[in-house]
Motif scaffolding. Structure first.
Motif, mmCIF file in Angstrom:
data_model
loop_
_atom_site.group_PDB
_atom_site.id
_atom_site.type_symbol
_atom_site.label_atom_id
_atom_site.label_comp_id
_atom_site.label_asym_id
_atom_site.label_seq_id
_atom_site.Cartn_x
_atom_site.Cartn_y
_atom_site.Cartn_z
ATOM 1 N N PHE A 1 0.829 -1.217 0.000
ATOM 2 C CA PHE A 1 0.000 0.000 0.000
ATOM 3 C C PHE A 1 0.855 1.254 0.000
ATOM 4 C CE2 PHE A 1 -2.055 -3.414 2.212
ATOM 5 C CZ PHE A 1 -3.388 -3.365 1.842
ATOM 6 N N PHE A 2 0.347 2.295 -0.653
ATOM 7 C CA PHE A 2 0.811 3.665 -0.412
ATOM 8 C C PHE A 2 -0.354 4.376 0.244
ATOM 9 C CE2 PHE A 2 3.978 3.081 -3.921
ATOM 10 C CZ PHE A 2 5.090 3.413 -3.188
ATOM 11 N N GLY A 3 -0.278 4.606 1.550
ATOM 12 C CA GLY A 3 -1.435 5.178 2.240
ATOM 13 C C GLY A 3 -2.619 4.249 2.089
ATOM 14 N N GLU A 4 -3.732 4.780 1.527
ATOM 15 C CA GLU A 4 -4.927 3.967 1.355
ATOM 16 C C GLU A 4 -4.884 3.140 0.066
ATOM 17 O OE1 GLU A 4 -7.503 3.719 3.687
ATOM 18 O OE2 GLU A 4 -5.882 4.733 4.777
ATOM 19 N N ALA A 5 -4.035 3.580 -0.868
ATOM 20 C CA ALA A 5 -4.054 2.935 -2.177
ATOM 21 C C ALA A 5 -3.366 1.569 -2.133
ATOM 22 C CB ALA A 5 -3.363 3.823 -3.201
ATOM 23 N N LYS A 6 -4.111 0.571 -2.575
ATOM 24 C CA LYS A 6 -3.535 -0.779 -2.625
ATOM 25 C C LYS A 6 -2.839 -0.945 -3.967
ATOM 26 C CE LYS A 6 -4.849 -5.501 -1.490
ATOM 27 N NZ LYS A 6 -5.970 -6.337 -1.039
#
Ligand SMILES: Nc1ncnc2c1ncn2[C@@H]1O[C@H](COP(=O)(O)OP(=O)(O)OP(=O)(O)O)[C@@H](O)[C@H]1O
Ligand SMILES: [Mg+2]
Lengths: 309, 252
Positions: free
Chosen positions: B14-19
């Motif tokens: 993940f980058f933050g919320e982005a999978k």
């Protein structure tokens, strides 16, 4: 035929529009250039006026002005050495005190907390420090710092003036920290991420990346930011005048009272009655102006080379 | 199939919320070249950086799932040890500009504060530079700055820097994309050479490069591992539609 004509008028209209835009662009550019020229003229005329008004002093004292130790307006004897030494001493001491703080804050903000609440709080506090007026720093120094230094001096068995070189240096250090922090932050932020990642990929810890990649890489930039901070410190007047003790003798140690070039000018300008006296103070201002300008230029030059590199 | 050196189990990144990566399952065989392919943004770099845990350096980035290096959970390993065992070569050559060629090669040791004797250093430098087939070109200039070398030489210097740590696996993220064809060829030959001692995982956008050099190919699409197979099989007989479309150049 008709069609062609129509086209032409359209073209004409567009040409006019374009012409207008270009004209505006030109005027805009010219006026920008003009303001620049005005600034340069102001700078040069300050330099020229300072030089012309220093002539009586230069004639009267010659080169002795720079190394003379006595300062006696009554007999028209003026040696600036005590103030040169006072200026260098307070500024260097201020740099020695402030640089470690500035560097660690810059690294802390750049490498450990580049974003987020902690870094925002820190950045705001530092900006706040920069916006406090010099005279307020002076007052704070008199009320808080002077008693502390006096206490220290008593314990060290030196004459407990409270005011003096050390006290002014501490205040100066606090005053230049925001400036050094922002400069060193800029320098540190220019280290290419690919280098840091290269080091991390070899197993380096953050501390080692800072010590062995960031610091060596930014050495000249950090040096330049110290130089620019020095340029600031040399000319800082109000707070120093309030805290340095205004003595005309060469300071014996860092606890002695003294004077900087800026503080002498501020202190004595209103009472400088004789024409030579006034001219001497102006020559001192000229000297200060030239020195800080040179320091600023070389600092900027190093930073520029560093960025290009 | 050969012994597997790296086992990836249900990896999400993940980058933050982005999978970015979802549920990657993969076993990487030892002493082979594994090519990672897929359209831009599909997560190849992220996958590579999860293997040596560079991914977690980015604020807000994290991973889920497990990766084992020889049965050992890399997320429980000491970072220094892990990154010694899994080296990395980046897209753009990044020799340390404040160090000489010599110092660059052994920088993995100096950075970690591991001291070596003079003879150890010299041996390590020569050995690593030879393996990276750079020794002949630089042996007389070892104490010059590494940044004076050509791009291709710089990239081989970075490879030597990785080799000096005696890794088990080397990760390459598009190592030739910033190089001219001749330098690229040299690096490709080098990869084939290194295969006998190291496991190589290489991201590439160059299909020919993947076909020429790799033994296995993994095809990623939108954060998922679509297909993993012997390179020859994957290119000649892709099992999935997306793979086929990609290698026939229908999307990029
Ligand atoms: N630092 C970051 N912060 C947030 N999102 C990121 C970051 N780096 C990459 N991404 C996103 O993660 C996704 C995967 O990126 P990644 O770099 O792994 O792709 P890639 O397959 O290597 O692409 P390319 O072939 O272009 O190198 C992309 O959608 C990208 O936008
Ligand atoms: Mg990538």
């Amino acid at each position: 035929m008709l069609f062609d004509q129509k086209n032409k008028t359209i073209n004409n209209r567009e040409d006019k529009k374009l012409h207008k835009v270009l004209l505006f662009e030109k005027i805009f550019q010219k006026s920008l250039g003009l303001t620049g020229i005005i600034l340069i003229i102001i700078l040069i005329s300050i330099f020229i006026t300072l030089t012309i008004t220093s002539i009586p002093s230069i004639k009267h004292l010659g080169i002795k002005f720079l190394y003379g130790k006595a300062w006696n307006p009554v007999t028209d004897e003026y040696g600036a050495l005590p103030f040169l030494i006072g200026t260098l001493l307070t500024s260097l001491l201020a740099l020695i005190i402030s640089s470690p703080f500035a560097l660690s804050t810059a690294i802390f903000l750049g490498e450990y907390y580049p974003k987020g609440l902690v870094s925002n709080i820190f950045k705001n506090i530092i900006e706040l420090l920069a916006s406090i007026p010099s005279v307020v720093y002076g007052f704070w120094g008199i009320v808080i710092l002077v008693p502390i230094v006096r206490n220290l001096e008593t314990q060290l068995h030196v004459l407990p003036y409270g005011v003096g070189i050390l006290t002014s240096s501490i205040i100066l250090a606090i005053m230049i920290i925001p400036y050094s922090v922002s400069l060193s932050r800029q320098v540190i932020s220019m280290v290419p991420p690919s280098l840091k990642e290269g080091a991390y990929s070899l197993g380096a810890t953050r501390f080692e990346v800072i010590k062995k990649i960031i610091i060596p890489h930014t050495r000249s930039g950090l040096f330049a930011s110290i130089l620019l901070a020095l340029g600031r410190a040399l000319g800082e007047t109000m707070a120093v005048t309030m805290l340095i003790g205004n003595s005309h003798y060469i300071p014996k140690n860092i606890f002695s009272p003294g004077n900087t070039m800026a503080s002498v000018i501020a202190n004595e300008f209103t009472e400088a009655t004789g024409s030579v006296y006034l001219s001497v103070l102006i020559e001192m201002g000229l000297l200060l102006f030239v020195v800080t300008t040179l320091i600023n230029i070389s600092g900027r030059q190093i930073i520029k080379r560093y960025i290009l590199h | 199939m050969e012994n597997s050196i790296l086992k990836v189990e249900h990896l999400n990144a993940f980058f933050g919320e982005a999978k970015i990566l979802s549920d990657i399952i993969l076993e990487i065989p030892e002493n082979q070249i594994i090519a990672l392919m897929g359209p831009s943004g599909c997560g190849k770099t992220t996958f590579l950086r999860s293997i040596n845990r560079l991914h977690e350096l980015t604020p807000g980035a994290r991973t889920e799932g497990k990766i084992y290096l020889f049965e050992e959970d890399i997320y429980k390993m000491n970072l220094i040890v892990l990154r010694r065992k899994i080296g990395m070569v980046f897209q753009r050559p990044n020799p340390f500009p404040t160090m000489s060629i010599f110092e660059n090669v052994i920088s993995g040791y100096t950075l970690n504060g591991i001291s070596l004797s003079k003879s150890q250093k010299e041996e390590l430098v020569e050995d690593s530079l030879r393996k990276a087939s750079l020794w002949k070109e630089v042996q007389d200039n070892l104490h010059k700055k590494g940044t004076f070398l050509s791009g291709g030489q710089q990239q081989r210097l970075c490879i030597a820097r990785s080799l000096s740590m005696k890794p088990d696996i080397i990760l390459f993220d598009e190592p030739t994309s910033s190089l001219d064809p001749i330098s690229s060829n040299k690096i490709e030959e080098l990869l084939l050479d290194l295969k006998k001692d190291y496991t190589i995982i290489i991201v590439t956008h160059n299909l020919q490069q993947a076909a020429r050099t790799s033994d296995y190919t993994a095809f990623f699409y939108l954060g998922e591992l679509i297909e993993f197979n012997k390179t020859q099989a994957l290119f000649s007989n892709p099992a999935k539609r997306q793979t086929e479309d990609y290698i026939s150049g229908r999307f990029g």
